[in-house]
Design a protein around this motif. Structure first.
Motif, PDB file in Angstrom:
ATOM      1  N   ASP A 147      42.467  36.885  40.622  1.00 46.26           N
ATOM      2  CA  ASP A 147      43.605  37.514  39.952  1.00 46.26           C
ATOM      3  C   ASP A 147      44.351  38.281  41.046  1.00 46.26           C
ATOM      4  O   ASP A 147      44.039  39.433  41.357  1.00 46.26           O
ATOM      5  N   LEU A 148      45.321  37.611  41.657  1.00 41.83           N
ATOM      6  CA  LEU A 148      45.874  38.080  42.927  1.00 41.83           C
ATOM      7  C   LEU A 148      46.506  39.459  42.842  1.00 41.83           C
ATOM      8  O   LEU A 148      46.322  40.292  43.736  1.00 41.83           O
ATOM      9  N   ASN A 149      47.272  39.718  41.784  1.00 42.05           N
ATOM     10  CA  ASN A 149      47.911  41.029  41.670  1.00 42.05           C
ATOM     11  C   ASN A 149      46.884  42.119  41.400  1.00 42.05           C
ATOM     12  O   ASN A 149      46.960  43.210  41.972  1.00 42.05           O
ATOM     13  N   ALA A 150      45.916  41.835  40.549  1.00 46.21           N
ATOM     14  CA  ALA A 150      44.879  42.824  40.255  1.00 46.21           C
ATOM     15  C   ALA A 150      44.037  43.122  41.491  1.00 46.21           C
ATOM     16  O   ALA A 150      43.573  44.251  41.684  1.00 46.21           O
ATOM     17  N   MET A 151      43.851  42.115  42.335  1.00 44.70           N
ATOM     18  CA  MET A 151      43.087  42.281  43.573  1.00 44.70           C
ATOM     19  C   MET A 151      43.855  43.092  44.603  1.00 44.70           C
ATOM     20  O   MET A 151      43.267  43.583  45.578  1.00 44.70           O
ATOM     21  N   GLY A 152      45.167  43.189  44.424  1.00 47.38           N
ATOM     22  CA  GLY A 152      45.988  43.825  45.447  1.00 47.38           C
ATOM     23  C   GLY A 152      46.081  42.965  46.692  1.00 47.38           C
ATOM     24  O   GLY A 152      46.209  43.491  47.807  1.00 47.38           O
ATOM     25  N   PHE A 153      46.026  41.641  46.498  1.00 46.98           N
ATOM     26  CA  PHE A 153      46.070  40.747  47.653  1.00 46.98           C
ATOM     27  C   PHE A 153      47.387  40.929  48.412  1.00 46.98           C
ATOM     28  O   PHE A 153      48.461  40.983  47.813  1.00 46.98           O
ATOM     29  N   ASP A 154      47.299  41.027  49.727  1.00 49.08           N
ATOM     30  CA  ASP A 154      48.490  41.176  50.571  1.00 49.08           C
ATOM     31  C   ASP A 154      49.035  39.788  50.874  1.00 49.08           C
ATOM     32  O   ASP A 154      48.416  39.016  51.604  1.00 49.08           O
ATOM     33  N   PRO A 155      50.218  39.432  50.346  1.00 50.30           N
ATOM     34  CA  PRO A 155      50.738  38.091  50.545  1.00 50.30           C
ATOM     35  C   PRO A 155      51.525  37.895  51.835  1.00 50.30           C
ATOM     36  O   PRO A 155      52.026  36.801  52.091  1.00 50.30           O
ATOM     37  N   VAL A 156      51.646  38.938  52.646  1.00 47.76           N
ATOM     38  CA  VAL A 156      52.499  38.872  53.838  1.00 47.76           C
ATOM     39  C   VAL A 156      51.646  38.617  55.075  1.00 47.76           C
ATOM     40  O   VAL A 156      50.842  39.470  55.479  1.00 47.76           O
ATOM     41  N   GLU A 157      51.808  37.452  55.675  1.00 51.90           N
ATOM     42  CA  GLU A 157      51.125  37.169  56.940  1.00 51.90           C
ATOM     43  C   GLU A 157      51.766  38.012  58.032  1.00 51.90           C
ATOM     44  O   GLU A 157      52.996  38.154  58.094  1.00 51.90           O
ATOM     45  N   ALA A 158      50.936  38.590  58.923  1.00 49.72           N
ATOM     46  CA  ALA A 158      51.460  39.523  59.916  1.00 49.72           C
ATOM     47  C   ALA A 158      50.478  39.684  61.065  1.00 49.72           C
ATOM     48  O   ALA A 158      49.278  39.458  60.905  1.00 49.72           O
TER      49      ALA A 158
END
Length: 254
Positions: free
Chosen positions: A39-50
């Motif tokens: 659950d990507l939003n609930a996980m707080g997954f960072d979608p920005v590669e950097a």
């Protein structure tokens, strides 16, 4: 036992997308499958590669995403959140994605998850892709909502052909070797319905959830999106004249 990964990309857990993902979970567990979740939003997954995701002390070279991912994969040093997602993908026989279409594309969260998690050197490389992809034998299904009506989302619709809007994500998975099923799409899902229209939407969505166990039970028999095989392209990567075109994204010259 079959293992399925559910990937949910919606910021509101109580949304229909969330309820639909829960229905997938119940149906899978009901038939004895093992279920993994992202659950990507609930996980707080960072979608920005950097660059900050990688250990690059004193490296003066410009940040190159493919090279950084490849080096980290070889050193078993990919970021922990990425490693966890890769492990789920490797364990899964199937992935069921639940998400809305926003601005004619999947949410940025899911695009960013693809950019970071489907890492070069870990889930693909120059030799192991498409027909030789590392995820051969795995299958993906998109369960998608749109705010537009079904008629608007057809090949001649004002909102654009939904199958083409989903094709880039499907082809991303095809690149890794996945089989991708024809998507399940529910149209007209938004919060501006009132009165009888709202009641009709709620009844329609309830019917989708009630019918969803049949979709899961029939998973292995559902139709697949057709893609061209590697042998249907010439040495320059162009579709051979005798090969059939399955999509306007890959077609013969007029």
């Amino acid at each position: 036992m079959t293992t399925t990964l559910i990937v949910l990309a919606h910021p509101e857990r109580r949304s229909f997308n969330g309820a639909w993902a829960d229905a997938t979970d119940r149906a899978l567990r009901g038939q004895g499958d093992s279920v993994l979740w992202s659950d990507l939003n609930a996980m707080g997954f960072d979608p920005v590669e950097a660059p900050s995701h990688y250990d690059r002390p004193g490296d003066p070279a410009p940040f190159d995403v493919l090279k950084a991912q490849e080096a980290a994969a070889k050193a078993n040093a990919l970021p922990a959140d990425v490693t966890a997602e890769i492990d789920k993908i490797r364990r899964a026989d199937r992935i069921v994605f639940h998400f809305p279409l926003w601005w004619f594309a999947p949410p940025a969260m899911l695009k960013g998850w693809s950019e970071r998690v489907l890492a070069n050197g870990a889930l693909h490389d120059a030799d192991e892709r498409f027909d030789a992809g590392r995820c051969r034998g795995k299958t993906a299904l998109f369960c998608v909502t749109t705010g537009s009506k079904a008629a608007e989302s057809g090949h001649d619709g004002k909102e654009g052909d939904v199958s083409m809007l989903l094709w880039p994500l499907a082809y991303t998975l095809r690149y890794l070797g996945f089989d991708v099923l024809e998507p399940r799409v529910v149209h007209g899902v938004h919060g501006y319905h009132k009165g009888a229209a709202k009641q009709a939407l709620e009844q329609r969505l309830h019917a989708v959830l009630e019918d969803h166990p049949k979709t899961i039970a029939d998973f292995d028999r559902l139709p697949r999106i057709a893609f061209n095989r590697d042998t249907e392209f010439d040495a320059d990567g162009r579709l051979r004249p005798e090969a059939h075109s399955h999509s306007l994204f890959i077609r013969h010259r007029p």
